[in-house]
Design a protein around this motif. Structure first.
Motif, PDB file in Angstrom:
ATOM      1  N   SER A   1       0.665  -1.281  -0.010  1.00  0.00           N
ATOM      2  CA  SER A   1      -0.210   0.009  -0.021  1.00  0.00           C
ATOM      3  C   SER A   1       0.827   1.351   0.110  1.00  0.00           C
ATOM      4  N   GLU A   2       2.010   0.957   0.707  1.00  0.00           N
ATOM      5  CA  GLU A   2       2.947   2.191   0.459  1.00  0.00           C
ATOM      6  C   GLU A   2       4.541   1.864   0.344  1.00  0.00           C
ATOM      7  N   VAL A   3       5.395   2.773  -0.300  1.00  0.00           N
ATOM      8  CA  VAL A   3       6.800   2.218  -0.557  1.00  0.00           C
ATOM      9  C   VAL A   3       7.545   3.643  -0.421  1.00  0.00           C
ATOM     10  N   ARG A   4       8.727   3.075   0.126  1.00  0.00           N
ATOM     11  CA  ARG A   4       9.625   4.567  -0.033  1.00  0.00           C
ATOM     12  C   ARG A   4       9.775   4.805  -1.195  1.00  0.00           C
ATOM     13  N   ILE A   5       9.911   6.257  -1.560  1.00  0.00           N
ATOM     14  CA  ILE A   5      10.235   6.503  -2.877  1.00  0.00           C
ATOM     15  C   ILE A   5      11.550   6.312  -3.545  1.00  0.00           C
ATOM     16  N   ASP A   6      12.688   6.033  -2.815  1.00  0.00           N
ATOM     17  CA  ASP A   6      13.901   5.799  -3.452  1.00  0.00           C
ATOM     18  C   ASP A   6      13.847   4.251  -3.720  1.00  0.00           C
ATOM     19  N   LYS A   7      13.197   3.568  -3.106  1.00  0.00           N
ATOM     20  CA  LYS A   7      12.859   1.874  -3.541  1.00  0.00           C
ATOM     21  C   LYS A   7      12.184   1.755  -4.717  1.00  0.00           C
ATOM     22  N   TRP A   8      10.988   2.783  -4.814  1.00  0.00           N
ATOM     23  CA  TRP A   8      10.301   2.532  -5.782  1.00  0.00           C
ATOM     24  C   TRP A   8      10.931   2.901  -7.226  1.00  0.00           C
ATOM     25  N   LEU A   9      11.979   4.206  -7.172  1.00  0.00           N
ATOM     26  CA  LEU A   9      12.338   4.697  -8.134  1.00  0.00           C
ATOM     27  C   LEU A   9      13.669   3.671  -8.642  1.00  0.00           C
ATOM     28  N   TRP A  10      14.396   2.750  -7.830  1.00  0.00           N
ATOM     29  CA  TRP A  10      15.252   1.610  -8.157  1.00  0.00           C
ATOM     30  C   TRP A  10      14.527   0.680  -8.763  1.00  0.00           C
ATOM     31  N   ALA A  11      13.439   0.222  -8.079  1.00  0.00           N
ATOM     32  CA  ALA A  11      12.642  -1.082  -8.585  1.00  0.00           C
ATOM     33  C   ALA A  11      11.965  -0.727  -9.873  1.00  0.00           C
ATOM     34  N   MET A  12      11.754   0.373 -10.357  1.00  0.00           N
ATOM     35  CA  MET A  12      11.029   0.689 -11.443  1.00  0.00           C
ATOM     36  C   MET A  12      11.866   0.948 -12.446  1.00  0.00           C
ATOM     37  N   ARG A  13      13.276   0.890 -12.292  1.00  0.00           N
ATOM     38  CA  ARG A  13      14.506   0.986 -13.221  1.00  0.00           C
ATOM     39  C   ARG A  13      14.729   2.139 -13.837  1.00  0.00           C
ATOM     40  N   ILE A  14      14.078   3.354 -13.104  1.00  0.00           N
ATOM     41  CA  ILE A  14      14.207   4.869 -13.412  1.00  0.00           C
ATOM     42  C   ILE A  14      15.859   5.128 -13.072  1.00  0.00           C
ATOM     43  N   PHE A  15      16.295   4.715 -11.807  1.00  0.00           N
ATOM     44  CA  PHE A  15      17.806   4.702 -11.626  1.00  0.00           C
ATOM     45  C   PHE A  15      18.391   3.570 -11.491  1.00  0.00           C
ATOM     46  N   LYS A  16      19.833   3.323 -11.792  1.00  0.00           N
ATOM     47  CA  LYS A  16      20.266   2.215 -11.982  1.00  0.00           C
ATOM     48  C   LYS A  16      20.804   1.431 -10.497  1.00  0.00           C
ATOM     49  N   THR A  17      20.943   2.535  -9.405  1.00  0.00           N
ATOM     50  CA  THR A  17      21.238   1.905  -8.065  1.00  0.00           C
ATOM     51  C   THR A  17      20.278   2.574  -7.033  1.00  0.00           C
ATOM     52  N   ARG A  18      20.069   2.207  -6.092  1.00  0.00           N
ATOM     53  CA  ARG A  18      19.134   2.766  -5.102  1.00  0.00           C
ATOM     54  C   ARG A  18      19.889   3.941  -4.397  1.00  0.00           C
ATOM     55  N   THR A  19      21.319   3.762  -4.523  1.00  0.00           N
ATOM     56  CA  THR A  19      22.108   4.915  -3.789  1.00  0.00           C
ATOM     57  C   THR A  19      21.723   6.263  -4.711  1.00  0.00           C
ATOM     58  N   VAL A  20      22.061   5.875  -6.256  1.00  0.00           N
ATOM     59  CA  VAL A  20      21.619   6.941  -7.036  1.00  0.00           C
ATOM     60  C   VAL A  20      20.308   7.506  -6.732  1.00  0.00           C
ATOM     61  N   ALA A  21      19.226   6.939  -6.735  1.00  0.00           N
ATOM     62  CA  ALA A  21      17.930   7.248  -6.254  1.00  0.00           C
ATOM     63  C   ALA A  21      17.766   7.968  -5.127  1.00  0.00           C
ATOM     64  N   THR A  22      18.663   7.734  -4.094  1.00  0.00           N
ATOM     65  CA  THR A  22      18.649   8.381  -2.817  1.00  0.00           C
ATOM     66  C   THR A  22      19.276   9.937  -3.116  1.00  0.00           C
ATOM     67  N   GLU A  23      20.466   9.813  -3.756  1.00  0.00           N
ATOM     68  CA  GLU A  23      21.043  10.987  -4.123  1.00  0.00           C
ATOM     69  C   GLU A  23      20.117  12.085  -5.058  1.00  0.00           C
TER      70      GLU A  23
END
Length: 151
Positions: free
Chosen positions: A4-26
């Protein structure tokens, strides 16, 4: 596994918008990610999103927009991404990306470093064609000019 809810950095990484979760967090920390249709307020990496939220990601020079259809924390295969996310980026943003690609080395952004070999060759070909076709002759001697009576 839909949530029902997911952290935005995890979602961006899972959807392949960013290559790594670290890049999504940055990207979140640098203020490049916003949530909501007209939102101009950047979100923190820990911000939770829900299905139906609009996520805007700025990857200069383009701002991509995505609608979250379903949520997951696990990285998905590329074929499964359309079931979880809809790309709603306006065509004007893609047109802007094409303009930047076409401009190439002419519109070089700050911080990209030295031109590549290919860009150097293209620049050399361009400058050679400009100066060779105009009849410019830079092969003269200064002494010849000093001895000339008209100078």
């Amino acid at each position: 596994m839909a949530k029902s809810e997911v952290r935005i950095d995890k979602w961006l990484w899972a959807m392949r918008i960013f290559k790594t979760r670290t890049v999504a967090t940055e990207a979140c920390k640098k203020g490049r990610v916003t949530v909501g249709r007209d939102s101009s307020t950047p979100v923190k990496p820990s911000h939770c999103i829900k299905p139906g939220d609009i996520v805007n990601v700025r990857k200069p020079p383009v701002t991509y927009s995505f609608r979250a259809l379903a949520l997951t924390e696990n990285r998905l295969g590329a074929k499964l991404v359309p079931e979880y996310m809809e790309n709603i980026t306006p065509q004007s943003q893609y047109d802007l990306l094409e303009v930047v690609k076409i401009s190439g080395f002419v519109d070089r952004r700050k911080g990209l470093g030295r031109p590549t070999k290919r860009e150097g060759r293209e620049l050399s070909r361009f400058t050679d064609s400009v100066y060779s076709d105009d009849g410019w002759d830079f092969d003269f001697d200064i002494d010849d000019l000093e001895n000339d009576d008209n100078v």
